[in-house]
Design an enzyme around this catalytic site. Structure first.
Site, mmCIF file in Angstrom:
data_model
loop_
_atom_site.group_PDB
_atom_site.id
_atom_site.type_symbol
_atom_site.label_atom_id
_atom_site.label_comp_id
_atom_site.label_asym_id
_atom_site.label_seq_id
_atom_site.Cartn_x
_atom_site.Cartn_y
_atom_site.Cartn_z
ATOM 1 C CB THR A 1 32.541 49.373 35.329
ATOM 2 O OG1 THR A 1 32.713 50.467 36.221
ATOM 3 C CG2 THR A 1 32.917 48.076 36.028
ATOM 4 C CG ASP A 2 29.242 50.565 31.156
ATOM 5 O OD1 ASP A 2 28.775 50.385 32.305
ATOM 6 O OD2 ASP A 2 28.834 49.943 30.159
ATOM 7 C CE LYS A 3 25.976 58.582 34.033
ATOM 8 N NZ LYS A 3 25.558 59.769 33.311
ATOM 9 C CB VAL B 1 28.270 46.719 32.350
ATOM 10 C CG1 VAL B 1 28.614 45.567 31.424
ATOM 11 C CG2 VAL B 1 26.857 46.578 32.892
#
Length: 134
Positions: A15-17, A20
């Site tokens: 995931t990103d920050k 997601v």
């Protein structure tokens, strides 16, 4: 039509920050589904490669429909619609835990002879096994 399902848990590093799933991870999910489908046929991707048959990707299409998030359990549905010859088209659908389609795409692989460095027909043991299942 041959359909195989694989469950994949979304881990933190996918995931990103914002939690997601990073868009670049979906091709990896496709590959996991594809590898597990081949394994379900009683054929090892690794053994195919050791015998000199490679399966490089020649094309990848992806449609991002909805986001997935950290800790989601995804269902990767891998679909073969016809017995492959030289080209090996594989459709993939990814569903979230609610059963909603969140991603779909198609990868086209090519059977490739490592010794000659050229495309080749799919091995008979592979096409026979796929034909049994379709």
């Amino acid at each position: 039509m041959l359909v195989h399902e694989t469950k994949i848990r979304v881990y933190y590093d996918d995931t990103d920050k914002m939690g997601v799933v990073y868009y670049g991870n979906y091709p990896r999910y496709y590959e996991i589904g594809r590898s597990e489908l081949i394994r379900s046929l009683g054929i090892s991707y690794k053994e195919m490669e050791e015998s000199g048959i490679m399966l490089p990707a020649s094309s990848l299409k992806i449609n991002y429909i909805k986001s997935s998030y950290y800790d989601d359990l995804l269902t990767v549905r891998t679909i073969i619609e016809k017995v492959p010859q030289v080209k090996f088209p594989i459709k993939t659908e990814i569903y979230n835990e609610k059963g909603e389609l969140i991603n779909e795409g198609e990868t086209i692989l090519a059977f490739f002879d490592e010794k000659t460095g050229k495309p080749c027909r799919a091995p008979k043991y592979f096409t026979d096994k796929v034909a049994e299942m379709i």
